[in-house]
Scaffold this motif. Structure first.
Motif, PDB file in Angstrom:
ATOM      1  N   MET A 120       0.833  -1.200   0.000  1.00  0.00           N
ATOM      2  CA  MET A 120       0.000   0.000   0.000  1.00  0.00           C
ATOM      3  C   MET A 120       0.865   1.247   0.000  1.00  0.00           C
ATOM      4  SD  MET A 120      -2.636  -1.489   2.847  1.00  0.00           S
ATOM      5  CE  MET A 120      -1.388  -2.626   3.487  1.00  0.00           C
ATOM      6  N   GLY A 121       0.620   2.150  -0.944  1.00  0.00           N
ATOM      7  CA  GLY A 121       1.359   3.398  -0.994  1.00  0.00           C
ATOM      8  C   GLY A 121       2.802   3.210  -1.429  1.00  0.00           C
ATOM      9  N   SER A 122       3.545   4.302  -1.474  1.00  0.00           N
ATOM     10  CA  SER A 122       4.942   4.276  -1.896  1.00  0.00           C
ATOM     11  C   SER A 122       5.555   5.642  -1.664  1.00  0.00           C
ATOM     12  CB  SER A 122       5.044   3.895  -3.379  1.00  0.00           C
ATOM     13  OG  SER A 122       6.383   3.648  -3.742  1.00  0.00           O
ATOM     14  N   GLU A 123       6.868   5.769  -1.913  1.00  0.00           N
ATOM     15  CA  GLU A 123       7.510   7.061  -1.748  1.00  0.00           C
ATOM     16  C   GLU A 123       7.211   8.014  -2.905  1.00  0.00           C
ATOM     17  OE1 GLU A 123      11.704   6.554  -1.497  1.00  0.00           O
ATOM     18  OE2 GLU A 123      11.909   5.627  -3.446  1.00  0.00           O
ATOM     19  N   GLN A 124       6.890   7.481  -4.074  1.00  0.00           N
ATOM     20  CA  GLN A 124       6.598   8.324  -5.217  1.00  0.00           C
ATOM     21  C   GLN A 124       5.195   8.916  -5.116  1.00  0.00           C
ATOM     22  OE1 GLN A 124       7.618   7.043  -9.124  1.00  0.00           O
ATOM     23  NE2 GLN A 124       9.255   5.692  -8.443  1.00  0.00           N
ATOM     24  N   LEU A 125       5.070  10.193  -5.409  1.00  0.00           N
ATOM     25  CA  LEU A 125       3.798  10.896  -5.271  1.00  0.00           C
ATOM     26  C   LEU A 125       2.691  10.245  -6.088  1.00  0.00           C
ATOM     27  CD1 LEU A 125       4.964  14.636  -5.319  1.00  0.00           C
ATOM     28  CD2 LEU A 125       3.990  13.385  -3.383  1.00  0.00           C
ATOM     29  N   THR A 126       3.026   9.767  -7.274  1.00  0.00           N
ATOM     30  CA  THR A 126       2.004   9.188  -8.147  1.00  0.00           C
ATOM     31  C   THR A 126       1.564   7.790  -7.707  1.00  0.00           C
ATOM     32  OG1 THR A 126       3.735   8.333  -9.609  1.00  0.00           O
ATOM     33  CG2 THR A 126       2.805  10.494 -10.151  1.00  0.00           C
ATOM     34  N   GLU A 127       2.281   7.208  -6.745  1.00  0.00           N
ATOM     35  CA  GLU A 127       1.986   5.831  -6.334  1.00  0.00           C
ATOM     36  C   GLU A 127       1.423   5.733  -4.916  1.00  0.00           C
ATOM     37  OE1 GLU A 127       2.296   4.231  -8.880  1.00  0.00           O
ATOM     38  OE2 GLU A 127       4.285   4.083  -9.762  1.00  0.00           O
ATOM     39  N   ARG A 128       1.204   6.851  -4.237  1.00  0.00           N
ATOM     40  CA  ARG A 128       0.919   6.820  -2.804  1.00  0.00           C
ATOM     41  C   ARG A 128      -0.480   6.352  -2.432  1.00  0.00           C
ATOM     42  NH1 ARG A 128       4.325  11.889  -0.138  1.00  0.00           N
ATOM     43  NH2 ARG A 128       6.377  11.106  -0.783  1.00  0.00           N
ATOM     44  N   ARG A 129      -1.372   6.222  -3.405  1.00  0.00           N
ATOM     45  CA  ARG A 129      -2.717   5.731  -3.098  1.00  0.00           C
ATOM     46  C   ARG A 129      -2.971   4.338  -3.664  1.00  0.00           C
ATOM     47  NH1 ARG A 129      -7.150  10.604  -2.815  1.00  0.00           N
ATOM     48  NH2 ARG A 129      -5.809  12.154  -1.829  1.00  0.00           N
ATOM     49  N   LYS A 130      -1.970   3.750  -4.256  1.00  0.00           N
ATOM     50  CA  LYS A 130      -2.168   2.474  -4.929  1.00  0.00           C
ATOM     51  C   LYS A 130      -2.022   1.290  -3.971  1.00  0.00           C
ATOM     52  CE  LYS A 130      -0.780   4.122  -9.487  1.00  0.00           C
ATOM     53  NZ  LYS A 130       0.111   3.934 -10.658  1.00  0.00           N
TER      54      LYS A 130
END
Length: 227
Positions: free
Chosen positions: A188-198
């Motif tokens: 869930m989520g990630s450090e990259q802004l575009t991936e933080r809700r995935k």
């Protein structure tokens, strides 16, 4: 688990004793093992540490565990059988490492495992009871960083070497939240802004990944648990 955001459950919050250290710590990791919380490595505000702290729920006390043989932060930790595995991370000079260090919780001693295939930090790790898996991570590549979307596994009872089992996740993962529950691994989520809700789900039996509905808010470095 697909209804994770809609399912209500009874919960209470309990204050645990403070950590037995003057300064806080960041870029550390924790793992639950045999009725204890293990907190390993991290950055104490000055440099990476080799510190190991253990919380015992029965005595409600923190104790000092056996220090790691190296100074590390940003590792992935996983409990497997009677051991705790520290995977990757970065050292006192902020260089990513491919180190694998193994804490035997019976003898309270550290040993060295087979290195990861490449140096990575802030990946995710889980055990299915037979194999250990390392997912994603932030890899150093010349002068730039990039996040990974692959999964490697190894069997400590065979030769401990790492094998690629999944080439592509549904998104790039590093420094997010993860939990293994119900035989599946949730990222869930990630450090990259575009991936933080995935959110992506990996099934180690079918070696398949699938995406779930997005998180309701950006997420990075949160905590998740299964029940």
């Amino acid at each position: 688990m697909d209804s994770i955001f809609n399912e209500a459950f009874d919960a209470s919050v309990e204050q645990l004793p403070d950590l037995p250290r003057k300064n806080g710590v960041s870029s550390t990791n924790t793992v639950f093992h045999d009725g204890h919380i293990y907190m390993v490595g991290g950055h104490d505000g000055t440099a990476a540490t080799s510190n190991v702290l253990i919380y015992d729920f029965e005595s409600a006390q923190w104790t000092q565990g056996p220090s790691m043989p190296v100074l590390l932060q940003g590792m992935a930790l996983v409990s497997h059988m009677d051991k705790i595995y520290s995977l990757g991370g970065y050292d006192i000079s902020f260089n990513r490492v491919d180190d694998v260090h193994v804490l035997d919780t019976q003898s309270n001693t550290w040993s060295t495992g087979v290195d990861l295939t490449v140096a990575k930090q802030h990946g995710a790790a889980f055990s299915d009871g037979t194999k250990i898996y390392y997912v994603g991570g932030d890899q150093a590549h010349q002068a730039s960083d990039f996040d990974r979307d692959d999964i490697y596994s190894m069997n400590p009872d065979v030769d401990g070497s790492w094998t690629l089992v999944q080439q592509k996740l549904t998104y790039l993962y590093a420094d997010g939240t993860y939990v293994y529950t119900g035989g599946k691994f949730y990222l869930m989520g990630s450090e990259q802004l575009t991936e933080r809700r995935k959110i992506t789900v990996y099934d180690p039996v079918g070696r398949s990944t699938s995406a779930l509905a997005s998180l309701p808010a950006d997420s990075r470095q949160a905590v998740a648990f299964g029940f």
